[in-house]
Structures are given as C-alpha cells and as structure tokens.
Scaffold this motif. Sequence first.
Motif, mmCIF file in Angstrom:
data_model
loop_
_atom_site.group_PDB
_atom_site.id
_atom_site.type_symbol
_atom_site.label_atom_id
_atom_site.label_comp_id
_atom_site.label_asym_id
_atom_site.label_seq_id
_atom_site.Cartn_x
_atom_site.Cartn_y
_atom_site.Cartn_z
ATOM 1 N N LEU A 28 0.831 -1.319 0.132
ATOM 2 C CA LEU A 28 -0.031 0.089 0.038
ATOM 3 C C LEU A 28 0.789 1.053 -0.040
ATOM 4 N N VAL A 29 1.854 1.309 0.844
ATOM 5 C CA VAL A 29 2.726 2.430 0.710
ATOM 6 C C VAL A 29 3.269 2.660 -0.603
ATOM 7 N N ASP A 30 3.864 1.481 -1.277
ATOM 8 C CA ASP A 30 4.390 1.691 -2.366
ATOM 9 C C ASP A 30 3.276 2.103 -3.449
ATOM 10 N N ALA A 31 2.053 1.726 -3.291
ATOM 11 C CA ALA A 31 1.093 2.250 -4.533
ATOM 12 C C ALA A 31 0.900 3.685 -4.172
ATOM 13 N N VAL A 32 0.890 4.208 -2.856
ATOM 14 C CA VAL A 32 0.565 5.460 -2.691
ATOM 15 C C VAL A 32 1.651 6.458 -3.415
ATOM 16 N N ALA A 33 3.182 5.838 -3.001
ATOM 17 C CA ALA A 33 4.138 6.493 -3.804
ATOM 18 C C ALA A 33 4.186 6.566 -5.213
ATOM 19 N N ARG A 34 3.625 5.481 -5.998
ATOM 20 C CA ARG A 34 3.461 5.572 -7.126
ATOM 21 C C ARG A 34 2.426 6.240 -7.990
ATOM 22 N N ASN A 35 1.588 6.576 -7.070
ATOM 23 C CA ASN A 35 0.286 7.297 -7.755
ATOM 24 C C ASN A 35 0.672 8.682 -8.174
ATOM 25 N N PRO A 36 0.334 8.984 -9.337
ATOM 26 C CA PRO A 36 0.915 10.173 -9.947
ATOM 27 C C PRO A 36 -0.215 11.398 -9.538
ATOM 28 N N PHE A 37 -1.411 11.087 -9.088
ATOM 29 C CA PHE A 37 -2.354 11.965 -8.612
ATOM 30 C C PHE A 37 -2.428 12.251 -7.265
ATOM 31 N N ALA A 38 -1.398 11.527 -6.453
ATOM 32 C CA ALA A 38 -1.398 11.585 -5.108
ATOM 33 C C ALA A 38 -1.497 13.082 -4.207
ATOM 34 N N ASP A 39 -1.201 13.852 -5.059
ATOM 35 C CA ASP A 39 -1.073 15.540 -4.598
ATOM 36 C C ASP A 39 -2.262 15.894 -4.892
ATOM 37 N N ALA A 40 -3.073 15.423 -5.554
ATOM 38 C CA ALA A 40 -4.636 16.207 -5.934
ATOM 39 C C ALA A 40 -5.168 16.707 -4.778
ATOM 40 N N ALA A 41 -5.682 17.917 -4.814
ATOM 41 C CA ALA A 41 -6.358 18.604 -3.836
ATOM 42 C C ALA A 41 -7.611 17.836 -3.087
ATOM 43 N N GLU A 42 -8.262 17.132 -3.836
ATOM 44 C CA GLU A 42 -9.511 16.371 -3.433
ATOM 45 C C GLU A 42 -9.471 14.964 -3.322
ATOM 46 N N GLY A 43 -8.707 14.307 -2.220
ATOM 47 C CA GLY A 43 -8.512 13.091 -2.132
ATOM 48 C C GLY A 43 -9.521 11.868 -2.366
ATOM 49 N N ARG A 44 -10.835 12.466 -2.053
ATOM 50 C CA ARG A 44 -12.065 11.317 -2.296
ATOM 51 C C ARG A 44 -12.259 11.292 -3.923
ATOM 52 N N TRP A 45 -11.636 12.146 -4.743
ATOM 53 C CA TRP A 45 -11.735 12.047 -6.184
ATOM 54 C C TRP A 45 -10.575 11.370 -6.981
ATOM 55 N N VAL A 46 -9.670 10.968 -5.996
ATOM 56 C CA VAL A 46 -8.691 10.006 -6.628
ATOM 57 C C VAL A 46 -8.675 8.604 -6.063
ATOM 58 N N GLN A 47 -8.733 7.886 -7.119
ATOM 59 C CA GLN A 47 -8.980 6.458 -6.746
ATOM 60 C C GLN A 47 -7.721 5.522 -7.077
ATOM 61 N N THR A 48 -7.691 4.517 -6.366
ATOM 62 C CA THR A 48 -6.717 3.301 -6.825
ATOM 63 C C THR A 48 -7.737 2.282 -6.998
ATOM 64 N N VAL A 49 -7.720 1.634 -8.124
ATOM 65 C CA VAL A 49 -8.335 0.314 -8.674
ATOM 66 C C VAL A 49 -7.049 -0.798 -8.504
ATOM 67 N N PHE A 50 -7.377 -1.572 -7.256
ATOM 68 C CA PHE A 50 -6.621 -2.538 -7.031
ATOM 69 C C PHE A 50 -6.814 -3.878 -7.704
ATOM 70 N N LEU A 51 -6.199 -4.438 -8.588
ATOM 71 C CA LEU A 51 -6.362 -5.526 -9.487
ATOM 72 C C LEU A 51 -5.725 -6.647 -8.956
ATOM 73 N N ASP A 52 -6.393 -7.995 -8.989
ATOM 74 C CA ASP A 52 -5.976 -9.171 -8.761
ATOM 75 C C ASP A 52 -4.647 -9.727 -9.190
ATOM 76 N N ALA A 53 -4.377 -9.348 -10.175
ATOM 77 C CA ALA A 53 -3.212 -9.747 -11.125
ATOM 78 C C ALA A 53 -2.757 -8.518 -12.018
ATOM 79 N N PRO A 54 -1.582 -8.520 -12.335
ATOM 80 C CA PRO A 54 -1.129 -7.546 -13.505
ATOM 81 C C PRO A 54 -2.002 -7.937 -14.848
ATOM 82 N N PRO A 55 -2.642 -7.110 -15.741
ATOM 83 C CA PRO A 55 -3.203 -7.325 -16.913
ATOM 84 C C PRO A 55 -2.447 -8.022 -17.983
#
Length: 172
Positions: free
Chosen positions: A81-108
Amino acid sequence: MPRTVALIRGVGGPTAMKMAALREVLASAGLGEVETLQVAGNVVLDAADRSPDDIAATMRDAIRGGFGFDLPVLVRSHAELVDAVARNPFADAAEGRWVQTVFLDAPPAEPTLTLPDGIPEEAVLDGREVFVRYPEGIGGSKLQAGWFEKRLGVIGTARNANTIAKLLALSA
C-alpha cells in the motif's frame, strides 16, 4: 509489525454485511485479530505466515459460508500500500476522495490502457494498480472499477485516497 489489508469487492446493497459479524466470521476462520474500516469491505488483519492467496481464499470461503456471498478478495501488505501511494501520479490532488486506486487481482495480460476520447478523467495503469483522477467527481463517470475490469480482463476494486490513508494508518 505491519498488518495486511484485504479489500472485498462488491460489499453493499444486496451483499451488505454487518461489520461486527464480518469480523467474527473472519476471526472464526483463523484470521486472527480482524479490524474493519467503514462498511465497504476494508479489512485489516495479521497475516502470520499466510500467503496473500491463502488469506484471500480463506476470507472468500468464510464470507460464502457465513453470509452466502461469493465476493472476490484482494490482499495487499502494508508495504504494498505504501508503494502504491508512492507510485500514484495523482496523490497530490487537492480532493482525495476524487482520486482512486483500482487494485487488481493480477497484472493485466495487456499492460496498456486506452481511455475514451473526450473525458476529463485521467488514469494510469501501473502493475496491479490503476490510478484514476476524477476532476469532475466520481458519481457520473463511466470509469468505475467495472470499466477497468472489463477492459483489462482482471478483477479489481477501487478505494479513494482518503480511505487508503486510513488503511495505511490501521495497518502500520
């Protein structure tokens, strides 16, 4: 010791569960001390020596037996989870509820993502996560978790940045 986070896809409406009952069912399945966050399928537990696949299968079986629902479960460690947050290019967006991470069960199988023309949303596929920014809000968007599942051929479940921050705090 950091804990493990399990995300149950599809909790709500006809598959709603009381969180106290869910904690009891999961603890009875041998998953140790279980905490839940919100009423949306966010679970924090002690992994012990279990693999993510074992945790997911145990939870899915316990939920099926306890509630009659067959719901996918995706598991991430605190470090993931820490790694996912660090990789999120939108992590600094002002409105956190409008930034989502879709967690996938496997790489596509196909590691590219093409969005429809003319939409305001932005999305980046990175491994087992899709990072999405909804500048006009999530409610009216066509780019829900199901849209990504269909295009990528994998199972996914979305959590907004605010929820992920709370899961990180619980799992630390």
